[in-house]
Scaffold this motif. Structure first.
Motif, mmCIF file in Angstrom:
data_model
loop_
_atom_site.group_PDB
_atom_site.id
_atom_site.type_symbol
_atom_site.label_atom_id
_atom_site.label_comp_id
_atom_site.label_asym_id
_atom_site.label_seq_id
_atom_site.Cartn_x
_atom_site.Cartn_y
_atom_site.Cartn_z
ATOM 1 N N GLN A 75 -32.282 -1.118 10.185
ATOM 2 C CA GLN A 75 -31.755 -2.485 10.203
ATOM 3 C C GLN A 75 -32.650 -3.385 9.353
ATOM 4 O O GLN A 75 -32.161 -4.219 8.587
ATOM 5 N N SER A 78 -32.212 -2.403 5.554
ATOM 6 C CA SER A 78 -30.916 -2.794 4.990
ATOM 7 C C SER A 78 -30.839 -4.303 4.759
ATOM 8 O O SER A 78 -30.330 -4.753 3.730
ATOM 9 N N ILE A 93 -24.098 -7.647 1.510
ATOM 10 C CA ILE A 93 -24.141 -7.805 2.967
ATOM 11 C C ILE A 93 -24.680 -6.518 3.577
ATOM 12 O O ILE A 93 -24.376 -5.419 3.107
ATOM 13 N N SER A 94 -25.538 -6.655 4.582
ATOM 14 C CA SER A 94 -26.063 -5.471 5.264
ATOM 15 C C SER A 94 -25.285 -5.253 6.560
ATOM 16 O O SER A 94 -24.829 -6.203 7.189
ATOM 17 N N LEU A 95 -25.124 -3.987 6.925
ATOM 18 C CA LEU A 95 -24.405 -3.651 8.157
ATOM 19 C C LEU A 95 -25.215 -2.612 8.938
ATOM 20 O O LEU A 95 -25.703 -1.638 8.368
ATOM 21 N N THR A 96 -25.337 -2.815 10.235
ATOM 22 C CA THR A 96 -25.915 -1.771 11.086
ATOM 23 C C THR A 96 -24.877 -0.654 11.210
ATOM 24 O O THR A 96 -23.737 -0.801 10.756
ATOM 25 N N PHE A 98 -23.237 0.291 13.850
ATOM 26 C CA PHE A 98 -22.031 -0.104 14.607
ATOM 27 C C PHE A 98 -21.186 -1.086 13.823
ATOM 28 O O PHE A 98 -19.958 -1.052 13.883
ATOM 29 N N GLN A 99 -21.821 -1.953 13.038
ATOM 30 C CA GLN A 99 -21.043 -2.889 12.232
ATOM 31 C C GLN A 99 -20.272 -2.152 11.134
ATOM 32 O O GLN A 99 -19.197 -2.583 10.731
ATOM 33 N N LYS A 120 -14.062 -2.796 7.719
ATOM 34 C CA LYS A 120 -14.991 -3.862 7.391
ATOM 35 C C LYS A 120 -15.633 -3.607 6.026
ATOM 36 O O LYS A 120 -15.709 -4.504 5.199
ATOM 37 N N TYR A 124 -15.370 -6.013 2.648
ATOM 38 C CA TYR A 124 -16.515 -6.561 1.921
ATOM 39 C C TYR A 124 -16.547 -6.060 0.465
ATOM 40 O O TYR A 124 -16.941 -6.792 -0.438
ATOM 41 N N ILE A 139 -22.832 4.057 17.061
ATOM 42 C CA ILE A 139 -22.669 3.547 18.427
ATOM 43 C C ILE A 139 -21.749 4.504 19.171
ATOM 44 O O ILE A 139 -20.807 5.053 18.591
ATOM 45 N N GLY A 143 -21.159 2.040 24.129
ATOM 46 C CA GLY A 143 -21.692 0.856 23.462
ATOM 47 C C GLY A 143 -23.193 0.949 23.243
ATOM 48 O O GLY A 143 -23.849 -0.028 22.885
ATOM 49 N N ILE A 145 -26.554 2.186 21.228
ATOM 50 C CA ILE A 145 -26.943 2.515 19.860
ATOM 51 C C ILE A 145 -27.448 3.957 19.852
ATOM 52 O O ILE A 145 -28.184 4.372 20.744
ATOM 53 N N ARG B 64 -27.781 -15.230 7.166
ATOM 54 C CA ARG B 64 -27.095 -14.135 7.861
ATOM 55 C C ARG B 64 -27.983 -12.892 7.842
ATOM 56 O O ARG B 64 -28.105 -12.172 8.820
ATOM 57 N N GLU B 65 -28.629 -12.640 6.703
ATOM 58 C CA GLU B 65 -29.508 -11.473 6.597
ATOM 59 C C GLU B 65 -30.805 -11.694 7.371
ATOM 60 O O GLU B 65 -31.357 -10.757 7.951
ATOM 61 N N MET B 68 -30.165 -10.762 10.891
ATOM 62 C CA MET B 68 -30.127 -9.294 10.977
ATOM 63 C C MET B 68 -31.546 -8.745 11.079
ATOM 64 O O MET B 68 -31.827 -7.841 11.850
ATOM 65 N N THR B 72 -34.323 -7.515 15.025
ATOM 66 C CA THR B 72 -34.955 -6.223 15.323
ATOM 67 C C THR B 72 -36.194 -6.403 16.194
ATOM 68 O O THR B 72 -36.542 -5.512 16.960
ATOM 69 N N PHE B 98 -25.889 -8.341 21.649
ATOM 70 C CA PHE B 98 -24.441 -8.045 21.682
ATOM 71 C C PHE B 98 -24.105 -7.120 22.833
ATOM 72 O O PHE B 98 -23.054 -7.252 23.457
ATOM 73 N N GLN B 99 -25.012 -6.187 23.154
ATOM 74 C CA GLN B 99 -24.745 -5.286 24.280
ATOM 75 C C GLN B 99 -24.756 -6.051 25.602
ATOM 76 O O GLN B 99 -24.059 -5.679 26.542
ATOM 77 N N LYS B 120 -21.408 -5.783 31.876
ATOM 78 C CA LYS B 120 -22.296 -4.649 31.657
ATOM 79 C C LYS B 120 -23.600 -4.840 32.441
ATOM 80 O O LYS B 120 -24.062 -3.916 33.118
ATOM 81 N N GLY B 143 -18.650 -10.453 14.155
ATOM 82 C CA GLY B 143 -19.370 -9.221 14.446
ATOM 83 C C GLY B 143 -20.752 -9.196 13.805
ATOM 84 O O GLY B 143 -21.418 -8.168 13.779
ATOM 85 N N ILE B 145 -24.747 -10.141 13.622
ATOM 86 C CA ILE B 145 -25.839 -10.418 14.540
ATOM 87 C C ILE B 145 -26.364 -11.820 14.252
ATOM 88 O O ILE B 145 -26.521 -12.208 13.097
#
Lengths: 401, 401
Positions: A75, A78, A93-96, A98-99, A120, A124, A139, A143, A145, B64-65, B68, B72, B98-99, B120, B143, B145
């Motif tokens: 994470q 990225s 754009i960075s994505l984990t 699950f994203q 997604k 993008y 994921i 839910g 990770i 946004r980054e 992200m 962590t 998010f979890q 949860k 979606g 983070i």
């Protein structure tokens, strides 16, 4: 617009400086008219450091929590890489995991990808973004990770390429696949091409560039993989479907493994009961058996040899000790100072005599082998560790590797 | 079973050793019969280090980054703390924002919690797990983070306590709320109680223990907050609804801020057009105005003073320069060597004469003030920085702080 998935390993993104070089390489591709999905590993030794921290708390940290912990590494890399692209004027754009829609199943730290929802990513890409995906992670249905185990980022990259129907480029610290590890044979040749089957066989037999599971995934979905160096120019190696160009060699590669333990059991009564007893005891202790050979001593007894990895030595010792107790008269010998040498080649399927050619080579050079097994496209020999260098040289020269 | 939300800040979880102490404190509570939800910040300086890395790439990294990247930090500390609980024999699970069902909205790095789905968390609590939630973070409708800005982990903790209908304990490196910063007045008293309104006012006026937004959230949902030290025993401070016990003091606390810039504009033509022009120019540049006062010079002109934070000095200079150009004859003076001292107390609502008592105190001690503003429960004075110490001592002694 053409599309490519590129994967950069931990050593390629170990510092911001190295990431900057990665970004330039990606941008070069972008300028050539490609949309690029970049899959990254964690920076340098990050994952190991995180694991060490967890192990300093607990000898066996909960794997679900380990996954949570380790996934932060990718994470971080990225998002940093994405910031670098933006600073260079490219939308990104960075994505984990699950994203990026990577759904997994199985046991924690060793999950398998079950499904990828690429909506997604596609959206993008349509917005002309460079999409940076955190490798190695996904994921599960709970839910949680998850991570994908050894070579997990390669698996992420190949799976995304399969789903996006494009080529997958793996950039690493070696400049391709070699017929034999250049540290063992300095004249080793870099291969231009290798088939999926050969690469899988070589990975299983100890070649470390790619894990067999990623190659298998590529094979299943027919994803061409290109393996090349992230820090030097020059051609790499294509892993792909066998074609005419690739057919002329009988032996494509050679792998060597020192992580071998061989047990030889003499004077086992010739009865399937006694023999199966050995292997069911080992299976119960989750010892993976590699090679097995059995010969008769002609008097109602058989001799059995099997190999396994050295990590299992303690367990094997304990199992054999118990086995001897129940089977008097038996004689067990352990060899650890040995090496397994394997040759791999699709050509073997159609050409006989490879084994005998090697027997002759070994005999001419006074190399004794202790065990031999063959598969459709490989032959493996157990030899004394002291003969390793000689055997590698003899085989590489004879088969022009 | 009773339930409590506990929050531990970055300095309380800076090392594994400190986390171990946190774990023991949580377990103690667990043994007292409480289910515990633990909210953690990132370890020590982690967040700052991550931001620095991003800023070494780009002066203004994409927010946004950044979210992200920063998120962590809490993911790491929450999983490590969870492993510590497990090692001590307590079932535990870590959850990212998010979890944990924390949904947010707004601009990146400054998101607000819009909704929490605690299903949860409740399920894991029913399974007798210690639930460790990564503070400071959530997920938006896209979606992505997100993070919650300054004091974000406190906000996470208070919001969870509101939703779970329980008390919220904030463990930090100070042992509670003081009537005045002990570094400014060594005899400062730790308060046993403070009302939400007083705490909000003090936070807005510069008290750093809690951000006003977390207190406001607690006020809105009537969540009792207990602020105490994570590393020393002894009582902390309750922030809660005003009750009889708390009513006897006129002044509860005193805050001091050196981050003040005051502009004084003389000879402004007395016309709402000229005056509003100043403030609309400042608003356009997103300069936050704190205090404003206006006096007439009796000849068709007025004098205006306003204060803002020193960070905006450059912007204010530029705006004033432009304003002078368009309004000839005007005279602008800037003061930066000043301090704002504020007294806060619910008692002021019912008791008059506090301002005059302070005017008298200042006069008796030769302290000049440059500006004064009052709210329902606070009075603020701008004085020369050189008078700060004297003013703090005089006020603390007079009001028994």
């Amino acid at each position: 617009m053409q599309l490519v998935v590129q994967k950069y390993g931990g050593s390629s993104v170990a510092t911001l400086e190295k990431m900057n070089k990665v970004a330039n390489a990606v941008i070069k591709r972008k300028k050539e008219g490609f949309n690029v999905v970049v899959v990254v590993s964690a920076m340098g030794k990050t994952t190991n450091n995180l694991i060490e921290m967890a192990k300093s708390i607990s000898k066996e940290p909960c794997k679900r929590e380990l996954d949570m912990l380790m996934a932060t590494g990718e994470q971080v890399s990225s998002s940093l890489l994405s910031i670098i692209f933006q600073e260079k004027g490219y939308d990104s754009i960075s994505l984990t995991g699950f994203q990026a829609g990577i759904k997994t199943e199985g046991v924690h730290t060793k999950n398998k990808i079950s499904e990828i929802d690429t909506d997604k990513i596609k959206r993008y890409l349509e917005e002309d973004k460079i999409v940076v995906v955190a490798g190695f992670q996904g994921i599960n249905t709970e839910g949680d990770i998850t991570t994908l185990g050894r070579g997990g980022s390669d698996t992420t990259a190949v799976a995304l390429a399969a789903k996006l129907k494009c080529e997958c480029e793996i950039y690493t610290d070696v400049d391709g696949i070699y017929s034999v590890d250049p540290r063992l044979f300095s004249n080793a040749k870099r291969l231009d091409y290798i088939s999926y089957e050969e690469m899988m066989e070589m990975s299983c037999l100890g070649a470390k560039v790619m894990e067999a599971r990623s190659v298998e995934l590529a094979y299943k979905y027919n994803v061409p993989i290109y393996v090349a160096s992230s820090h030097q120019k020059g051609k790499g190696t294509y892993i792909k479907e066998l074609d005419k160009e690739m057919e002329h060699k009988v032996i494509t590669g050679l792998t060597v493994s020192d992580n071998v333990l061989m047990e030889t059991i003499n004077q086992v009564p010739y009865s399937s009961e006694y023999i199966s007893d050995i292997f069911s005891r080992l299976a119960k202790e989750e010892v993976n058996i590699d090679m097995i050979s059995q010969t008769s001593s002609g008097d109602g007894y058989v001799n059995i040899s099997f190999t396994t990895s050295k990590e299992d030595e303690g367990t094997v010792d304990a199992v054999m000790k118990e086995y001897i107790k129940n089977t008097p008269g038996i004689n067990v010998k352990k060899d650890t100072d040995i090496t397994k040498i394997s040759v791999v080649g699709m050509g073997m399927r159609n050409e006989s005599g490879v084994a005998s050619k090697i027997f002759k080579l070994f005999s001419d050079n006074s190399i004794n082998f202790k065990q031999v097994t063959t598969s459709e496209i490989s032959i493996s020999y157990i030899i004394n560790a002291s003969d390793k260098e000689k055997a590698v040289n003899v085989l590489c020269e004879a088969f022009n590797l």
